[in-house]
Design a protein around this motif. Structure first.
Motif, PDB file in Angstrom:
ATOM      1  N   GLY A  87       6.415 -12.900  -0.359  1.00 30.75           N
ATOM      2  CA  GLY A  87       7.426 -12.244  -1.184  1.00 30.75           C
ATOM      3  C   GLY A  87       6.814 -11.345  -2.229  1.00 30.75           C
ATOM      4  N   PHE A  88       5.705 -11.781  -2.805  1.00 33.18           N
ATOM      5  CA  PHE A  88       5.005 -10.987  -3.819  1.00 33.18           C
ATOM      6  C   PHE A  88       4.497  -9.680  -3.220  1.00 33.18           C
ATOM      7  N   ILE A  89       3.865  -9.785  -2.055  1.00 33.48           N
ATOM      8  CA  ILE A  89       3.330  -8.584  -1.393  1.00 33.48           C
ATOM      9  C   ILE A  89       4.457  -7.627  -1.021  1.00 33.48           C
ATOM     10  N   ARG A  90       5.548  -8.169  -0.509  1.00 31.30           N
ATOM     11  CA  ARG A  90       6.672  -7.317  -0.135  1.00 31.30           C
ATOM     12  C   ARG A  90       7.214  -6.556  -1.341  1.00 31.30           C
ATOM     13  N   MET A  91       7.316  -7.232  -2.492  1.00 36.35           N
ATOM     14  CA  MET A  91       7.854  -6.560  -3.676  1.00 36.35           C
ATOM     15  C   MET A  91       6.920  -5.445  -4.144  1.00 36.35           C
ATOM     16  N   CYS A  92       5.615  -5.683  -4.064  1.00 34.70           N
ATOM     17  CA  CYS A  92       4.664  -4.621  -4.402  1.00 34.70           C
ATOM     18  C   CYS A  92       4.867  -3.405  -3.503  1.00 34.70           C
TER      19      CYS A  92
END
Length: 275
Positions: free
Chosen positions: A12-17
């Motif tokens: 989820g963190f990578i997707r938001m970046c």
């Protein structure tokens, strides 16, 4: 060993970046993101932690209610566009010490990388949002939202003067941020002053505008936080386009209509921003 890149929190963190990069809000190494992990997130990721955690680094701030917490964070000087390509080089997981005053890397941030230079600002605001939301808020996001920045050149830098045109430019705005938005005048980024000014506003608001700099938003999860930033920026874009026509505004969402939206959607508007 756990493939940490496939854990929900890191995915989820990578997707938001990547989503922020695709919006055009993260030129070069602009912006930063942090996420306060749940106990389940930590236990899922723990098998991938380094056998020997790295040294502790003092933050210059102490937040006792974050003692022992773990955060996923973007790296200082790192580019959002590179996060999906090389996650371990551009983001990492850090542990906060028992005093809430220092961090150490337990995964990622390879090749001597360190957390974002605005990590102390994030930590202070995580502390506030954890307290005022009963632990619900876990994400802090700073982006260089183009139209929000543009409005800081033409609108008075007050919470009311920013909130009203945003509420009136897109119908969903009073529902998404009924308390309004705060505004921080221009300050040097990454310092104690901007951290303190922002954390004071975050006692009341989910989001704060940084004059000539960008947007600072919080939320319980990645989707909600990104959605908040996206909604604010979209409304700012509409208002900028209206101003750019040079024509007088003939109609808008009046205060009684804003109250009607709040009533029907079950939210409480900040009456200080209404006439």
């Amino acid at each position: 060993m756990t493939d940490i890149l496939k854990t929900p929190a890191v995915e989820g963190f990578i997707r938001m970046c990547e989503d922020g990069w695709l919006q055009g809000w993260h030129e070069r190494n602009g912006g930063n993101l942090t996420y306060r992990m749940t106990e389940e997130d930590v236990e899922t990721a723990r098998p991938a932690f380094t056998a020997e955690p790295r040294e502790w680094h003092e933050m210059g701030v102490a937040c006792e209610n974050l003692a022992g917490e773990y955060f996923i964070t973007t790296g200082s000087g790192k580019y959002f566009r590179n996060v999906p390509l090389a996650p371990a080089a551009n983001i990492g997981i850090v542990e906060i010490n028992d005093a809430g005053s220092a961090w150490r890397i337990v995964w990622g941030l390879e090749n001597g990388a360190v957390p974002t230079s605005e990590f102390p600002t994030h930590v202070m605001n995580h502390s506030v949002r954890k307290r005022v939301t009963g632990g619900a808020n876990r994400v802090i996001y700073h982006c260089h939202a183009t139209n929000v920045i543009a409005l800081t050149y033409v609108l008075p830098l007050t919470d009311r003067d920013f909130t009203r045109p945003l509420w009136q430019s897109a119908t969903e705005c009073p529902v998404v941020f009924p308390e309004g938005v705060g505004v921080v005048p221009w300050m040097v980024p990454g310092g104690v002053d901007i951290a303190k000014a922002t954390s004071k506003l975050m006692e009341t608001y989910q989001a704060a505008v940084w004059a000539q700099h960008g947007l600072f938003a919080s939320g319980p999860d990645f989707d909600t936080t990104f959605g908040l930033a996206h909604t604010i920026e979209k409304s700012a874009e509409i208002y900028v386009k209206v101003l750019s026509t040079g024509l007088p505004v003939r109609q808008t969402i009046e205060d009684e209509s804003l109250r009607a939206i709040a009533r029907d959607f079950g939210v409480t508007l900040n009456e200080a921003f209404l006439d």
